[in-house]
Design an enzyme around this catalytic site. Sequence first.
Site, PDB file in Angstrom:
ATOM      1  N   SER A   9     -13.185  -1.341 -26.909  1.00  0.00           N
ATOM      2  CA  SER A   9     -12.575  -2.612 -26.507  1.00  0.00           C
ATOM      3  C   SER A   9     -12.168  -3.386 -27.758  1.00  0.00           C
ATOM      4  CB  SER A   9     -13.565  -3.434 -25.676  1.00  0.00           C
ATOM      5  OG  SER A   9     -12.971  -4.669 -25.342  1.00  0.00           O
ATOM      6  N   HIS A  34      -8.851  -0.360 -24.876  1.00  0.00           N
ATOM      7  CA  HIS A  34      -9.023  -1.368 -23.824  1.00  0.00           C
ATOM      8  C   HIS A  34      -8.677  -2.738 -24.395  1.00  0.00           C
ATOM      9  CE1 HIS A  34     -10.941  -3.022 -20.161  1.00  0.00           C
ATOM     10  NE2 HIS A  34     -11.496  -3.938 -20.949  1.00  0.00           N
ATOM     11  N   ASP A  36      -8.436  -6.840 -23.518  1.00  0.00           N
ATOM     12  CA  ASP A  36      -8.890  -7.901 -22.608  1.00  0.00           C
ATOM     13  C   ASP A  36      -7.971  -9.101 -22.671  1.00  0.00           C
ATOM     14  OD1 ASP A  36     -11.420  -6.941 -21.480  1.00  0.00           O
ATOM     15  OD2 ASP A  36     -12.015  -6.809 -23.593  1.00  0.00           O
ATOM     16  N   MET A  38      -7.397 -12.860 -21.253  1.00  0.00           N
ATOM     17  CA  MET A  38      -8.133 -13.964 -20.605  1.00  0.00           C
ATOM     18  C   MET A  38      -7.285 -15.223 -20.576  1.00  0.00           C
ATOM     19  SD  MET A  38     -11.743 -13.446 -22.534  1.00  0.00           S
ATOM     20  CE  MET A  38     -12.463 -11.815 -22.762  1.00  0.00           C
ATOM     21  N   HIS A  67      -6.843  -5.086 -19.207  1.00  0.00           N
ATOM     22  CA  HIS A  67      -7.740  -5.727 -18.244  1.00  0.00           C
ATOM     23  C   HIS A  67      -7.360  -7.198 -18.131  1.00  0.00           C
ATOM     24  CE1 HIS A  67     -12.244  -7.028 -17.532  1.00  0.00           C
ATOM     25  NE2 HIS A  67     -11.481  -7.313 -16.506  1.00  0.00           N
ATOM     26  N   MET A  69      -7.803 -10.709 -16.911  1.00  0.00           N
ATOM     27  CA  MET A  69      -8.776 -11.657 -16.327  1.00  0.00           C
ATOM     28  C   MET A  69      -8.036 -12.963 -16.116  1.00  0.00           C
ATOM     29  SD  MET A  69     -11.964 -10.560 -18.740  1.00  0.00           S
ATOM     30  CE  MET A  69     -10.945  -9.566 -19.802  1.00  0.00           C
ATOM     31  N   MET A 138     -17.421  -4.593 -13.377  1.00  0.00           N
ATOM     32  CA  MET A 138     -17.902  -5.353 -14.541  1.00  0.00           C
ATOM     33  C   MET A 138     -19.427  -5.315 -14.561  1.00  0.00           C
ATOM     34  SD  MET A 138     -15.307  -6.328 -16.238  1.00  0.00           S
ATOM     35  CE  MET A 138     -16.301  -7.167 -17.494  1.00  0.00           C
ATOM     36  N   ASP A 177     -17.632  -1.849 -17.737  1.00  0.00           N
ATOM     37  CA  ASP A 177     -17.230  -2.679 -18.873  1.00  0.00           C
ATOM     38  C   ASP A 177     -18.221  -3.821 -19.035  1.00  0.00           C
ATOM     39  OD1 ASP A 177     -15.837  -4.163 -20.767  1.00  0.00           O
ATOM     40  OD2 ASP A 177     -14.187  -4.723 -19.433  1.00  0.00           O
TER      41      ASP A 177
HETATM   42  C1  DX5 Z   1     -15.710  -8.837 -21.304  1.00  0.00           C
HETATM   43  C2  DX5 Z   1     -14.643  -7.824 -21.561  1.00  0.00           C
HETATM   44  C3  DX5 Z   1     -15.118  -6.580 -22.220  1.00  0.00           C
HETATM   45  C4  DX5 Z   1     -15.739  -6.777 -23.579  1.00  0.00           C
HETATM   46  C5  DX5 Z   1     -16.908  -5.837 -23.617  1.00  0.00           C
HETATM   47  O1  DX5 Z   1     -15.164  -9.864 -20.570  1.00  0.00           O
HETATM   48  O2  DX5 Z   1     -14.010  -7.446 -20.336  1.00  0.00           O
HETATM   49  O3  DX5 Z   1     -14.091  -5.577 -22.291  1.00  0.00           O
HETATM   50  O4  DX5 Z   1     -14.883  -6.494 -24.661  1.00  0.00           O
HETATM   51  O5  DX5 Z   1     -17.627  -6.081 -24.765  1.00  0.00           O
HETATM   52  P1  DX5 Z   1     -19.050  -5.436 -25.047  1.00  0.00           P
HETATM   53  O6  DX5 Z   1     -18.869  -3.938 -24.980  1.00  0.00           O
HETATM   54  O7  DX5 Z   1     -19.378  -5.955 -26.385  1.00  0.00           O
HETATM   55  O8  DX5 Z   1     -19.986  -5.905 -23.959  1.00  0.00           O
HETATM   56 ZN    ZN Z   2     -12.592  -5.692 -20.393  1.00  0.00          ZN
END
Ligand code: DX5
Ligand code: ZN
Length: 227
Positions: A9, A34, A36, A38, A67, A69, A138, A177
Site C-alpha cells: 500500500s 494499492h 488509497d 480518501m 481503493h 474511500m 477492511m 486491508d
Molecule cells: C487504510 C487503508 C490501507 C492502509 C493499510 O484506510 O485502506 O490500505 O494503507 O495500512 P497498514 O497495512 O499499515 O495497516
Molecule cells: Zn486501502
Amino acid sequence: MNLIHILPSLLAADVGALAEGCRRAEAAGADEIHLDIMDGHFVPNLSFGPEVVAMAHRTVKLPCNVHLMLDQPHLYVARFMDAGATTLYVHVEPAYDIRATLAVIRKRGVRCGLTLNPETPASAVVPFLGEVDEVLCMTVHPGYGGQSFMAEVLPSIAAVRRAANATGNTGLTLMVDGGINLETAVACAAHGANAFVAGTYLYRMADMAAGIRELRAATGAAFCETP
Ligand code: DX5
Ligand code: ZN
C-alpha cells in the site's frame, strides 16, 4: 493469474518519494500496487488524487489497485479510470447507486470491487456478488495506515467466500486491508482471503522482496477455498 496476490500500500511509502515507492514494490515482486483515495468525509483523512494514480501507472508496469474511500464515488470513477486504474474499489456503505457504478466500471474493462467496513455485515455485498470481480474486507477502520488488525472481521471474510462459492463466483478475489502482517495474513487466508494489502509491514522492511516471498508462501499454504 496467480491465486495469491500481494499488494504493497503506497500510503506507507515515503510521501516525498512516491515514484520510488512504486518502483520498490515492483522490484520486490508485488502483484499490484494499492492506492488509497480518501475524501475527508467518508473517512477522517485526505490522501491521494487521480494524479498519484497516473504517476504510478506511468512509473511501473504493476496493475494499479485503487481503493476509493469516498462518500460519492460515482462522481469520480471515470477520473480514476482515465488515470490508469486496473481495479477500482468502491465502498458499500455510502448512499449512491452501487449497481450503476459497478456497471460503469465494468463497461470500461476495469475490474470492479466492493469494500466492506469492519462493522458492515457480509450480507451487504451478497446481492452484488454476480457483478463484482473482487470484494475487500477492511480489517481496520479505514482512514489511516499503521492500525491494529481486527480479528473480529475473520467470520465476515469466511461468510463472503462461502456466499461467493454458493452463487457460482468461485474465482472471486477476496482481499483484506489493514494491519496485515505474516500472522494476520495467514489467519485471513485460512478464512478464504487470497489477496493481501500491506502498507506498514512491507514498506518498513529492509528486504521487501523476502517479505513478499514469505507472505506469498505462507498465505498460499494457509488458503482455504471453502472456509
Ligand atoms: C487504510 C487503508 C490501507 C492502509 C493499510 O484506510 O485502506 O490500505 O494503507 O495500512 P497498514 O497495512 O499499515 O495497516
Ligand atoms: Zn486501502
